[in-house]
Design a protein around this motif. Structure first.
Motif, PDB file in Angstrom:
ATOM      1  N   CYS A 445      56.160  10.229  47.579  1.00  0.00           N
ATOM      2  CA  CYS A 445      56.971  11.450  47.734  1.00  0.00           C
ATOM      3  C   CYS A 445      57.129  12.195  46.415  1.00  0.00           C
ATOM      4  O   CYS A 445      57.172  13.435  46.399  1.00  0.00           O
ATOM      5  N   VAL A 446      57.222  11.473  45.297  1.00  0.00           N
ATOM      6  CA  VAL A 446      57.319  12.132  43.988  1.00  0.00           C
ATOM      7  C   VAL A 446      56.054  12.952  43.722  1.00  0.00           C
ATOM      8  O   VAL A 446      56.113  14.130  43.330  1.00  0.00           O
ATOM      9  N   GLY A 447      54.887  12.331  43.922  1.00  0.00           N
ATOM     10  CA  GLY A 447      53.636  13.047  43.730  1.00  0.00           C
ATOM     11  C   GLY A 447      53.504  14.231  44.665  1.00  0.00           C
ATOM     12  O   GLY A 447      53.065  15.318  44.266  1.00  0.00           O
ATOM     13  N   ALA A 448      53.905  14.055  45.918  1.00  0.00           N
ATOM     14  CA  ALA A 448      53.799  15.127  46.905  1.00  0.00           C
ATOM     15  C   ALA A 448      54.702  16.305  46.541  1.00  0.00           C
ATOM     16  O   ALA A 448      54.304  17.467  46.632  1.00  0.00           O
ATOM     17  N   ALA A 449      55.918  16.012  46.111  1.00  0.00           N
ATOM     18  CA  ALA A 449      56.873  17.076  45.787  1.00  0.00           C
ATOM     19  C   ALA A 449      56.390  17.922  44.610  1.00  0.00           C
ATOM     20  O   ALA A 449      56.490  19.157  44.639  1.00  0.00           O
ATOM     21  N   LEU A 450      55.865  17.265  43.576  1.00  0.00           N
ATOM     22  CA  LEU A 450      55.396  18.008  42.407  1.00  0.00           C
ATOM     23  C   LEU A 450      54.162  18.832  42.738  1.00  0.00           C
ATOM     24  O   LEU A 450      53.962  19.925  42.189  1.00  0.00           O
ATOM     25  N   MET A 451      53.335  18.331  43.646  1.00  0.00           N
ATOM     26  CA  MET A 451      52.151  19.083  44.047  1.00  0.00           C
ATOM     27  C   MET A 451      52.552  20.340  44.819  1.00  0.00           C
ATOM     28  O   MET A 451      52.015  21.428  44.578  1.00  0.00           O
ATOM     29  N   VAL A 452      53.484  20.221  45.748  1.00  0.00           N
ATOM     30  CA  VAL A 452      53.960  21.376  46.505  1.00  0.00           C
ATOM     31  C   VAL A 452      54.614  22.384  45.567  1.00  0.00           C
ATOM     32  O   VAL A 452      54.391  23.606  45.671  1.00  0.00           O
ATOM     33  N   ALA A 453      55.426  21.898  44.618  1.00  0.00           N
ATOM     34  CA  ALA A 453      56.092  22.790  43.669  1.00  0.00           C
ATOM     35  C   ALA A 453      55.068  23.576  42.850  1.00  0.00           C
ATOM     36  O   ALA A 453      55.225  24.783  42.611  1.00  0.00           O
ATOM     37  N   ALA A 454      53.982  22.903  42.410  1.00  0.00           N
ATOM     38  CA  ALA A 454      52.942  23.589  41.643  1.00  0.00           C
ATOM     39  C   ALA A 454      52.258  24.657  42.487  1.00  0.00           C
ATOM     40  O   ALA A 454      51.911  25.741  41.988  1.00  0.00           O
ATOM     41  N   GLY A 455      52.069  24.374  43.776  1.00  0.00           N
ATOM     42  CA  GLY A 455      51.478  25.365  44.665  1.00  0.00           C
ATOM     43  C   GLY A 455      52.347  26.596  44.811  1.00  0.00           C
ATOM     44  O   GLY A 455      51.851  27.733  44.859  1.00  0.00           O
ATOM     45  N   VAL A 456      53.652  26.397  44.848  1.00  0.00           N
ATOM     46  CA  VAL A 456      54.581  27.529  44.929  1.00  0.00           C
ATOM     47  C   VAL A 456      54.508  28.358  43.645  1.00  0.00           C
ATOM     48  O   VAL A 456      54.505  29.597  43.683  1.00  0.00           O
ATOM     49  N   VAL A 457      54.433  27.678  42.492  1.00  0.00           N
ATOM     50  CA  VAL A 457      54.303  28.395  41.216  1.00  0.00           C
ATOM     51  C   VAL A 457      53.025  29.226  41.201  1.00  0.00           C
ATOM     52  O   VAL A 457      53.020  30.376  40.753  1.00  0.00           O
ATOM     53  N   GLU A 458      51.947  28.675  41.693  1.00  0.00           N
ATOM     54  CA  GLU A 458      50.686  29.419  41.767  1.00  0.00           C
ATOM     55  C   GLU A 458      50.830  30.663  42.626  1.00  0.00           C
ATOM     56  O   GLU A 458      50.314  31.730  42.280  1.00  0.00           O
ATOM     57  N   SER A 459      51.527  30.548  43.742  1.00  0.00           N
ATOM     58  CA  SER A 459      51.684  31.702  44.633  1.00  0.00           C
ATOM     59  C   SER A 459      52.465  32.831  43.965  1.00  0.00           C
ATOM     60  O   SER A 459      52.306  34.011  44.312  1.00  0.00           O
ATOM     61  N   VAL A 460      53.306  32.495  42.988  1.00  0.00           N
ATOM     62  CA  VAL A 460      54.116  33.497  42.283  1.00  0.00           C
ATOM     63  C   VAL A 460      53.437  33.994  41.011  1.00  0.00           C
ATOM     64  O   VAL A 460      53.397  35.202  40.742  1.00  0.00           O
ATOM     65  N   LEU A 461      52.864  33.082  40.229  1.00  0.00           N
ATOM     66  CA  LEU A 461      52.327  33.425  38.916  1.00  0.00           C
ATOM     67  C   LEU A 461      50.800  33.448  38.866  1.00  0.00           C
ATOM     68  O   LEU A 461      50.228  33.770  37.820  1.00  0.00           O
ATOM     69  N   GLY A 462      50.134  33.121  39.956  1.00  0.00           N
ATOM     70  CA  GLY A 462      48.675  33.025  39.954  1.00  0.00           C
ATOM     71  C   GLY A 462      47.982  34.323  39.557  1.00  0.00           C
ATOM     72  O   GLY A 462      48.509  35.418  39.757  1.00  0.00           O
ATOM     73  N   VAL A 463      46.788  34.180  38.998  1.00  0.00           N
ATOM     74  CA  VAL A 463      46.000  35.318  38.515  1.00  0.00           C
ATOM     75  C   VAL A 463      44.807  35.525  39.443  1.00  0.00           C
ATOM     76  O   VAL A 463      44.073  34.576  39.741  1.00  0.00           O
ATOM     77  N   LYS A 464      44.602  36.749  39.889  1.00  0.00           N
ATOM     78  CA  LYS A 464      43.472  37.076  40.759  1.00  0.00           C
ATOM     79  C   LYS A 464      42.218  37.268  39.908  1.00  0.00           C
ATOM     80  O   LYS A 464      41.841  38.379  39.561  1.00  0.00           O
ATOM     81  N   SER A 465      41.574  36.158  39.567  1.00  0.00           N
ATOM     82  CA  SER A 465      40.453  36.195  38.631  1.00  0.00           C
ATOM     83  C   SER A 465      39.093  36.021  39.292  1.00  0.00           C
ATOM     84  O   SER A 465      38.082  35.956  38.603  1.00  0.00           O
ATOM     85  N   GLU A 466      39.063  35.983  40.625  1.00  0.00           N
ATOM     86  CA  GLU A 466      37.791  35.777  41.315  1.00  0.00           C
ATOM     87  C   GLU A 466      36.850  36.967  41.103  1.00  0.00           C
ATOM     88  O   GLU A 466      37.267  38.123  41.098  1.00  0.00           O
ATOM     89  N   ARG A 467      35.572  36.645  40.879  1.00  0.00           N
ATOM     90  CA  ARG A 467      34.488  37.626  40.749  1.00  0.00           C
ATOM     91  C   ARG A 467      34.746  38.648  39.635  1.00  0.00           C
ATOM     92  O   ARG A 467      34.251  39.766  39.686  1.00  0.00           O
ATOM     93  N   ARG A 468      35.507  38.252  38.623  1.00  0.00           N
ATOM     94  CA  ARG A 468      35.784  39.137  37.494  1.00  0.00           C
ATOM     95  C   ARG A 468      35.216  38.532  36.214  1.00  0.00           C
ATOM     96  O   ARG A 468      35.100  37.309  36.083  1.00  0.00           O
ATOM     97  N   SER A 469      34.875  39.389  35.280  1.00  0.00           N
ATOM     98  CA  SER A 469      34.406  38.900  33.987  1.00  0.00           C
ATOM     99  C   SER A 469      35.572  38.274  33.240  1.00  0.00           C
ATOM    100  O   SER A 469      36.745  38.636  33.448  1.00  0.00           O
ATOM    101  N   LEU A 470      35.267  37.344  32.370  1.00  0.00           N
ATOM    102  CA  LEU A 470      36.313  36.700  31.581  1.00  0.00           C
ATOM    103  C   LEU A 470      37.069  37.722  30.739  1.00  0.00           C
ATOM    104  O   LEU A 470      38.280  37.615  30.544  1.00  0.00           O
ATOM    105  N   GLU A 471      36.349  38.724  30.242  1.00  0.00           N
ATOM    106  CA  GLU A 471      36.958  39.721  29.362  1.00  0.00           C
ATOM    107  C   GLU A 471      37.933  40.631  30.100  1.00  0.00           C
ATOM    108  O   GLU A 471      38.870  41.166  29.500  1.00  0.00           O
ATOM    109  N   SER A 472      37.722  40.828  31.416  1.00  0.00           N
ATOM    110  CA  SER A 472      38.654  41.652  32.184  1.00  0.00           C
ATOM    111  C   SER A 472      39.897  40.871  32.607  1.00  0.00           C
ATOM    112  O   SER A 472      40.947  41.446  32.870  1.00  0.00           O
ATOM    113  N   ILE A 473      39.782  39.540  32.666  1.00  0.00           N
ATOM    114  CA  ILE A 473      40.925  38.689  33.014  1.00  0.00           C
ATOM    115  C   ILE A 473      41.869  38.563  31.818  1.00  0.00           C
ATOM    116  O   ILE A 473      43.090  38.635  31.958  1.00  0.00           O
ATOM    117  N   ALA A 474      41.298  38.361  30.647  1.00  0.00           N
ATOM    118  CA  ALA A 474      42.081  38.274  29.404  1.00  0.00           C
ATOM    119  C   ALA A 474      41.218  38.875  28.300  1.00  0.00           C
ATOM    120  O   ALA A 474      40.213  38.285  27.899  1.00  0.00           O
TER     121      ALA A 474
END
Length: 490
Positions: A445-474
């Protein structure tokens, strides 16, 4: 260290690399660089499976099981963390190629020496330097791969490459069964030959790696524009010959103020001030996957033997099965990270794997699982978790500026490895080894909870970097918005 300006140029090198069609040249890059994760998986699994043999009388080495699982394991983790940070900084300063040759050489030398261990202290030393080389590999290899692979394919290729750790794990699990069979090899020889397997594979990778070029992106940032241009010219000619396609000249340019070096203080401010949201994201992803994997894999053998009466000699077969589940995740799901997108796929794989582990924990607590059905549940969880964990490496390697890339990879890898290899065992060892079903359920349950929490963080702070050049992402720290029109073009 101060930064030294060497001029401003306009360059098409990133666009020229990103518009290349997939070719045999790219496969050689993948084989030369990416297969090192097979070595890491092989190394970790072999050591985990030969612990009992090392401690037996007649093994040829004076060491106990506790010494291997505590001191030797801790020193391997410490070596990996130190190596990542040490070589990560050097990779940004001296280039990708120099360091991915050096780090592999360190790994090979340490692994070869391990096979000749006769005392505990020498085994400890070898384990530290094996980890030291592997840690350095993560920074040098991930940065080089991402800078050479076209942006439209970067997600799936990066995930698949990082996922091959589990091909090595499966190979290590099965190989250890053979090498520990005393009908085939004496007690004092089989485990030594197991380490030699990694050396042979590493030497083959080293031969292929000699032909991998330096990253042209790193070269032009450092003022070596002519060398970068020659490399890209050669790659384009080779790709045209191999694919039979004439390459169009891209229009996209980037303006760069070339500098010989970037001060460490600048790197720290960039990561923790300018990109603090992305830093929080990277830490969340690495912590989540580190604890999930430790909650399942750290005590997998103990769980099988304690609760399901699986013979000690048979646990490797179960581990080989869950290793295959891990490998299939990135292979099957990888292309969706480029097509569907990073944020939904990363958040989805993290949250789904966490929820599935919660379900597994409930069934385990109810006594509704057998060794086979528990392994099937683990395979399902890790099918999604493996893709998610690999995407953590992808994320931190593409969302920070080029000049900080290797150092960022090494920092997040070191944090994840330290938490997974030090904090994780401290937490889960007592829970899994207690023999109480409720304690093992809590570990899940500890591992599961931290994994779900990280997924929620990704949904809020994630970067849409698919099919983009590295230079356009950062944008590179050396980029200039309005260069001198007389600047050079590469």
């Amino acid at each position: 260290m101060t930064s030294t300006d060497t001029g401003v140029i306009r360059t098409r090198i990133p666009a020229r690399l990103d518009r290349l069609p997939w070719s045999p040249w790219h496969w050689r890059i993948v084989i030369g660089l990416g297969t090192v994760w097979v070595l890491d998986g092989l190394e970790v699994t072999i050591v985990g499976n030969i612990v009992g043999r090392l401690a037996e009388e007649g093994s040829g080495i004076d060491i106990t099981t506790a010494q291997v699982t505590t001191w030797a394991a801790a020193l391997y983790v410490a070596g990996a963390c130190v190596g990542a940070l040490f070589f990560g900084r050097l990779t940004d300063i001296y280039g990708r190629k120099k360091l991915f040759m050096i780090t592999l050489a360190v790994y090979l030398a340490a692994t070869a020496a391990t096979a000749f261990s006769e005392t505990a202290w020498f085994f400890y030393l070898c384990r530290f330097f094996t980890g030291f080389g592997i840690g350095g590999e993560y920074a040098a290899i991930n940065s080089a791969i991402d800078e050479l692979i076209p942006g439209r394919l970067r997600g799936r290729i990066d995930l698949i490459i990082n996922g091959t750790f589990w091909a090595g794990a499966a190979l290590g699990a099965l190989a250890s069964v053979a090498f520990l069979d005393t009908d085939l090899f004496p007690k004092d020889l089989g485990w030594r030959l197991a380490f030699a397997t990694g050396v042979v594979l590493g030497l083959a990778i080293l031969l292929v790696r000699r032909h991998v070029p330096e990253s042209p992106r790193w070269l032009f940032i450092r003022g070596r524009v002519d060398e970068a241009d020659r490399i890209v010219d050669g790659v384009e000619q080779q790709v045209e010959r191999e694919t039979g396609k004439r390459l169009a000249v891209p229009d996209e340019e980037i303006a760069i103020r070339q500098r010989e070096s970037i001060g460490f203080g600048t790197i720290v401010r960039t990561v923790f001030a300018q990109y603090r949201g992305r830093t929080a994201l990277g830490l969340s992803l690495f912590i989540g996957q580190a604890f999930l994997y430790n909650s399942i894999t750290f005590g997998y053998a103990v769980i099988l033997t304690e609760f399901f009466d699986v013979p000690v000699g048979s646990t490797a077969y179960y581990f080989a099965v869950i290793a295959v589940g891990n490998l299939l995740g990135p292979l099957v799901l990888g292309h969706f990270f480029d097509s569907v997108g990073r944020v939904p796929m990363i958040a989805g794989t993290y949250i789904v794997s966490g929820l599935l582990l919660f379900g597994t924990a409930y069934l385990f607590q109810q006594g509704a699982l057998s060794a086979v059905t528990l392994t099937a549940c683990w395979c399902t969880v890790l099918f999604f978790a493996s893709a998610g964990a690999s995407s953590a490496y992808l994320t931190v390697s593409e969302v920070f500026p080029l000049e900080t890339r290797a150092m960022c990879i090494s920092f997040f890898y070191a944090v994840g490895t330290a938490l997974g290899g030090i904090t994780g065992p401290l937490l889960f060892n007592g829970l899994v080894s207690s023999g109480e079903r409720a304690d093992t359920t809590l570990a899940f349950c500890v591992g599961a909870a931290l994994m779900v929490a990280a997924g929620v963080v990704e949904s809020v702070l994630g970067v849409k970097s698919e099919r983009r050049s590295l230079e356009s992402i950062a944008a590179p720290l050396s980029a200039v918005p309005d260069p001198d029109p007389a600047g050079r073009t590469a």
